[in-house]
Design a protein around this motif. Structure first.
Motif: not given
Length: 196
Positions: A1-29
């Motif tokens: 799976m590859h994220l475009d810049a916008s989707a990646e930024h949104e995912l990083l912001l979500s992880v920065a806010r402490g969302d564990e589900k988003s972090f798991k997605q980040l790790v999976d990618i």
């Protein structure tokens, strides 16, 4: 799976806010790209697995920083390289005038392991060839891992004199490493042994 810049930024912001589900997605990618990058540096599957886990753990612990990251791949690759250098530094500084056995054993390349040992032994000989006081300071600093302040207290030298001996000694070793024409060892050993 590859994220475009916008989707990646949104995912990083979500992880920065402490969302564990988003972090798991980040790790999976990004797990496998990070793992293979570390593997090329360490040549050890066990070490690469361990370091990759450590890197993602640190990313989670410092997740607030992700809000400012523009390119996560670059960010995590730099984090990986820094982690390897830090681990190498600890391994080298934990030795008693010898390359650690576990560093050799965990490396799957016998030729590279031999290069490490030969280069480390040669560095010790370079230190032995330095003027007596400089040799003492270099051993205390780069082998025993003492701070400049601790060295000054033990030797009676001023902090500025200690710093001068270290700078002069490091220049001698850098020149030696460069003349051996081993770029990979120069990068890792200069980072691990010299830039502590």
């Amino acid at each position: 799976m590859h994220l475009d810049a916008s989707a990646e930024h949104e995912l990083l912001l979500s992880v920065a806010r402490g969302d564990e589900k988003s972090f798991k997605q980040l790790v999976d990618i990004y797990w496998w790209p990070v793992y293979y990058n570390i593997l090329t540096l360490t040549k050890s599957t066990v070490t690469a697995q361990e370091f990759t886990q450590d890197i993602f753990l640190k990313i989670w612990q410092k997740r607030a920083l992700l809000a400012e990251v523009d390119n996560f791949m670059n960010y995590v690759f730099v984090a990986g390289k820094n982690h390897v250098i830090s681990a190498m530094r600890k391994k080298v500084l934990d030795t008693n005038a010898a390359l650690p056995d576990d560093l050799v054993e965990t490396n799957n390349s016998p030729g590279l392991a031999m290069d490490y040992k030969e280069t480390w032994d040669a560095i010790l000989k370079v230190i032995d060839s330095m003027p007596k006081k400089q040799q003492q300071v270099m051993r205390m600093s780069r082998i025993e891992g003492l701070s400049n302040k601790e060295i000054a207290e033990r030797t009676g030298l001023s902090p500025s004199a200690v710093k001068w001996h270290i700078v002069a000694g490091l220049n001698t070793i850098r020149i030696f490493l460069a003349t051996r024409n081993r770029e990979f060892l120069l990068i890792l050993l200069s980072a691990a042994v010299l830039l502590y």
